[in-house]
Design a protein around this motif. Structure first.
Motif, PDB file in Angstrom:
ATOM      1  N   ILE A  17     -29.451  18.162 -35.885  1.00  0.00           N
ATOM      2  CA  ILE A  17     -29.322  18.251 -37.343  1.00  0.00           C
ATOM      3  C   ILE A  17     -30.591  17.763 -38.042  1.00  0.00           C
ATOM      4  CG2 ILE A  17     -28.114  17.226 -39.321  1.00  0.00           C
ATOM      5  CD1 ILE A  17     -25.568  17.382 -37.590  1.00  0.00           C
ATOM      6  N   HIS A  18     -31.154  16.654 -37.561  1.00  0.00           N
ATOM      7  CA  HIS A  18     -32.356  16.116 -38.207  1.00  0.00           C
ATOM      8  C   HIS A  18     -33.548  17.042 -38.032  1.00  0.00           C
ATOM      9  CE1 HIS A  18     -30.475  12.463 -39.469  1.00  0.00           C
ATOM     10  NE2 HIS A  18     -30.087  12.178 -38.237  1.00  0.00           N
ATOM     11  N   HIS A  19     -33.670  17.663 -36.878  1.00  0.00           N
ATOM     12  CA  HIS A  19     -34.778  18.589 -36.678  1.00  0.00           C
ATOM     13  C   HIS A  19     -34.579  19.890 -37.464  1.00  0.00           C
ATOM     14  CE1 HIS A  19     -37.266  16.339 -33.938  1.00  0.00           C
ATOM     15  NE2 HIS A  19     -36.170  15.960 -33.306  1.00  0.00           N
ATOM     16  N   VAL A  20     -33.336  20.324 -37.627  1.00  0.00           N
ATOM     17  CA  VAL A  20     -33.067  21.482 -38.485  1.00  0.00           C
ATOM     18  C   VAL A  20     -33.412  21.141 -39.937  1.00  0.00           C
ATOM     19  CG1 VAL A  20     -31.200  22.912 -39.447  1.00  0.00           C
ATOM     20  CG2 VAL A  20     -31.370  22.564 -36.984  1.00  0.00           C
ATOM     21  N   ASP A  21     -33.093  19.928 -40.375  1.00  0.00           N
ATOM     22  CA  ASP A  21     -33.472  19.498 -41.721  1.00  0.00           C
ATOM     23  C   ASP A  21     -34.982  19.539 -41.906  1.00  0.00           C
ATOM     24  OD1 ASP A  21     -30.900  19.108 -42.614  1.00  0.00           O
ATOM     25  OD2 ASP A  21     -30.890  16.950 -42.203  1.00  0.00           O
ATOM     26  N   LEU A  76     -24.020   8.932 -54.869  1.00  0.00           N
ATOM     27  CA  LEU A  76     -24.885   8.090 -54.039  1.00  0.00           C
ATOM     28  C   LEU A  76     -25.304   8.802 -52.753  1.00  0.00           C
ATOM     29  CD1 LEU A  76     -23.231   4.576 -54.440  1.00  0.00           C
ATOM     30  CD2 LEU A  76     -25.406   5.366 -55.375  1.00  0.00           C
ATOM     31  N   SER A  77     -24.405   9.610 -52.204  1.00  0.00           N
ATOM     32  CA  SER A  77     -24.737  10.380 -51.008  1.00  0.00           C
ATOM     33  C   SER A  77     -25.820  11.412 -51.307  1.00  0.00           C
ATOM     34  CB  SER A  77     -23.483  11.069 -50.476  1.00  0.00           C
ATOM     35  OG  SER A  77     -23.788  11.899 -49.397  1.00  0.00           O
ATOM     36  N   ALA A  78     -25.716  12.096 -52.436  1.00  0.00           N
ATOM     37  CA  ALA A  78     -26.742  13.066 -52.821  1.00  0.00           C
ATOM     38  C   ALA A  78     -28.072  12.373 -53.090  1.00  0.00           C
ATOM     39  CB  ALA A  78     -26.292  13.851 -54.044  1.00  0.00           C
ATOM     40  N   LEU A  79     -28.024  11.184 -53.672  1.00  0.00           N
ATOM     41  CA  LEU A  79     -29.247  10.422 -53.912  1.00  0.00           C
ATOM     42  C   LEU A  79     -29.894   9.996 -52.597  1.00  0.00           C
ATOM     43  CD1 LEU A  79     -30.958   9.254 -56.227  1.00  0.00           C
ATOM     44  CD2 LEU A  79     -29.607   7.173 -56.030  1.00  0.00           C
ATOM     45  N   SER A  80     -29.073   9.613 -51.633  1.00  0.00           N
ATOM     46  CA  SER A  80     -29.636   9.248 -50.325  1.00  0.00           C
ATOM     47  C   SER A  80     -30.250  10.459 -49.632  1.00  0.00           C
ATOM     48  CB  SER A  80     -28.571   8.607 -49.437  1.00  0.00           C
ATOM     49  OG  SER A  80     -27.633   9.569 -49.010  1.00  0.00           O
ATOM     50  N   LEU A  81     -29.659  11.642 -49.828  1.00  0.00           N
ATOM     51  CA  LEU A  81     -30.256  12.863 -49.283  1.00  0.00           C
ATOM     52  C   LEU A  81     -31.615  13.146 -49.915  1.00  0.00           C
ATOM     53  CD1 LEU A  81     -27.264  15.335 -49.012  1.00  0.00           C
ATOM     54  CD2 LEU A  81     -28.701  14.529 -47.156  1.00  0.00           C
ATOM     55  N   ALA A  87     -38.671  11.469 -47.535  1.00  0.00           N
ATOM     56  CA  ALA A  87     -39.247  10.796 -46.366  1.00  0.00           C
ATOM     57  C   ALA A  87     -39.600  11.803 -45.285  1.00  0.00           C
ATOM     58  CB  ALA A  87     -38.264   9.758 -45.827  1.00  0.00           C
ATOM     59  N   LEU A  88     -38.764  12.815 -45.087  1.00  0.00           N
ATOM     60  CA  LEU A  88     -39.062  13.840 -44.082  1.00  0.00           C
ATOM     61  C   LEU A  88     -40.279  14.671 -44.457  1.00  0.00           C
ATOM     62  CD1 LEU A  88     -35.731  15.393 -42.779  1.00  0.00           C
ATOM     63  CD2 LEU A  88     -37.400  14.068 -41.523  1.00  0.00           C
ATOM     64  N   GLU A  89     -40.531  14.844 -45.745  1.00  0.00           N
ATOM     65  CA  GLU A  89     -41.732  15.570 -46.161  1.00  0.00           C
ATOM     66  C   GLU A  89     -42.997  14.817 -45.788  1.00  0.00           C
ATOM     67  OE1 GLU A  89     -41.011  18.416 -49.995  1.00  0.00           O
ATOM     68  OE2 GLU A  89     -41.351  16.293 -50.367  1.00  0.00           O
ATOM     69  N   GLU A  90     -42.933  13.484 -45.835  1.00  0.00           N
ATOM     70  CA  GLU A  90     -44.122  12.674 -45.614  1.00  0.00           C
ATOM     71  C   GLU A  90     -44.372  12.330 -44.146  1.00  0.00           C
ATOM     72  OE1 GLU A  90     -46.336  11.768 -47.984  1.00  0.00           O
ATOM     73  OE2 GLU A  90     -45.148  13.015 -49.347  1.00  0.00           O
ATOM     74  N   GLU A  92     -42.885  12.239 -39.763  1.00  0.00           N
ATOM     75  CA  GLU A  92     -42.210  12.978 -38.707  1.00  0.00           C
ATOM     76  C   GLU A  92     -40.763  12.522 -38.565  1.00  0.00           C
ATOM     77  OE1 GLU A  92     -43.177  15.553 -36.791  1.00  0.00           O
ATOM     78  OE2 GLU A  92     -44.909  15.602 -38.108  1.00  0.00           O
ATOM     79  N   THR A  93     -39.950  13.397 -38.024  1.00  0.00           N
ATOM     80  CA  THR A  93     -38.530  13.109 -37.830  1.00  0.00           C
ATOM     81  C   THR A  93     -38.321  11.940 -36.892  1.00  0.00           C
ATOM     82  OG1 THR A  93     -38.149  15.470 -38.089  1.00  0.00           O
ATOM     83  CG2 THR A  93     -36.339  14.184 -37.234  1.00  0.00           C
ATOM     84  N   SER A  94     -39.164  11.834 -35.874  1.00  0.00           N
ATOM     85  CA  SER A  94     -38.999  10.757 -34.885  1.00  0.00           C
ATOM     86  C   SER A  94     -39.239   9.378 -35.473  1.00  0.00           C
ATOM     87  CB  SER A  94     -39.937  10.996 -33.703  1.00  0.00           C
ATOM     88  OG  SER A  94     -41.277  11.022 -34.143  1.00  0.00           O
ATOM     89  N   LEU A  95     -39.881   9.292 -36.624  1.00  0.00           N
ATOM     90  CA  LEU A  95     -40.073   8.000 -37.280  1.00  0.00           C
ATOM     91  C   LEU A  95     -38.987   7.731 -38.319  1.00  0.00           C
ATOM     92  CD1 LEU A  95     -41.809   5.481 -37.790  1.00  0.00           C
ATOM     93  CD2 LEU A  95     -43.032   6.807 -39.489  1.00  0.00           C
ATOM     94  N   ILE A  96     -38.565   8.746 -39.033  1.00  0.00           N
ATOM     95  CA  ILE A  96     -37.618   8.573 -40.129  1.00  0.00           C
ATOM     96  C   ILE A  96     -36.208   8.288 -39.625  1.00  0.00           C
ATOM     97  CG2 ILE A  96     -36.561   9.712 -42.113  1.00  0.00           C
ATOM     98  CD1 ILE A  96     -39.499   8.879 -42.463  1.00  0.00           C
ATOM     99  N   VAL A  97     -35.766   9.032 -38.632  1.00  0.00           N
ATOM    100  CA  VAL A  97     -34.374   8.935 -38.186  1.00  0.00           C
ATOM    101  C   VAL A  97     -34.028   7.545 -37.633  1.00  0.00           C
ATOM    102  CG1 VAL A  97     -32.709   9.877 -36.557  1.00  0.00           C
ATOM    103  CG2 VAL A  97     -34.151  11.402 -37.872  1.00  0.00           C
ATOM    104  N   PRO A  98     -34.870   6.911 -36.821  1.00  0.00           N
ATOM    105  CA  PRO A  98     -34.490   5.564 -36.369  1.00  0.00           C
ATOM    106  C   PRO A  98     -34.383   4.540 -37.492  1.00  0.00           C
ATOM    107  CG  PRO A  98     -36.146   6.458 -34.914  1.00  0.00           C
ATOM    108  CD  PRO A  98     -36.045   7.396 -36.081  1.00  0.00           C
ATOM    109  N   LEU A  99     -35.062   4.776 -38.599  1.00  0.00           N
ATOM    110  CA  LEU A  99     -34.941   3.848 -39.724  1.00  0.00           C
ATOM    111  C   LEU A  99     -33.558   3.926 -40.358  1.00  0.00           C
ATOM    112  CD1 LEU A  99     -38.452   4.174 -41.365  1.00  0.00           C
ATOM    113  CD2 LEU A  99     -37.599   2.363 -39.893  1.00  0.00           C
ATOM    114  N   PHE A 100     -32.842   5.036 -40.155  1.00  0.00           N
ATOM    115  CA  PHE A 100     -31.474   5.136 -40.648  1.00  0.00           C
ATOM    116  C   PHE A 100     -30.522   4.243 -39.863  1.00  0.00           C
ATOM    117  CE2 PHE A 100     -32.596   9.321 -42.587  1.00  0.00           C
ATOM    118  CZ  PHE A 100     -32.403   8.897 -43.877  1.00  0.00           C
TER     119      PHE A 100
END
Length: 142
Positions: A17-21, A76-81, A87-90, A92-100
């Motif tokens: 899902i994260h890589h599709v995003d 709040l969910s839409a705001l988090s999206l 963050a994904l624009e700036e 890589e996915t491998s850095l952003i997802v573990p921060l979640f």
């Protein structure tokens, strides 16, 4: 050993899902606004409503207080999206997802502050491990 394959399904689907995003963001964010991705991502759970209605017939008989709480949670969910896609624009996915993985930590802190909870030592130790991992990931080592 079949439990291993069952346990790995959730992280596998989450990473897909994260890589599709990330793909959708890189493919469509130049032509369209970010709002369309947020709209589709936040309205996608509406597809699950018929299934919930089949399981529980009185799902829509809730009070107005609960409706307002659910609307606030959706906002709040839409705001988090929105923040997630920025963050994904700036990065890589491998850095952003573990921060979640820090999300439960915020829940622990809010539980301590708002509900006066007392955490067990193993939960505190686990939180420290997650915070340490997120801190290490945030450093740019070249």
């Amino acid at each position: 050993m079949h439990w291993f394959f069952i346990a790995i399904i959730s992280p596998l689907l989450s990473s897909v899902i994260h890589h599709v995003d990330k793909y959708l963001l890189s493919k469509f964010s130049r032509e369209h606004s970010l709002g369309s991705l947020i709209l589709f991502s936040s309205l996608f759970p509406v597809l699950a409503l018929p299934f919930f209605f089949l399981m529980q017939k009185d799902i829509f008989s809730i009070s107005s207080t609960n409706i307002s709480v659910l609307i606030g949670a959706g906002i709040l969910s839409a705001l988090s999206l929105l923040f997630y896609f920025y963050a994904l624009e700036e990065e890589e996915t491998s850095l952003i997802v573990p921060l979640f993985q820090l999300t439960p930590i915020f829940g622990y802190f809010l539980g301590i502050i708002v509900l006066n909870e007392i955490l067990e030592p193993n939960k505190i130790f686990g939180s420290l491990i997650v915070i340490l991992g997120a801190t290490i990931l945030s450093f740019e080592i070249e």
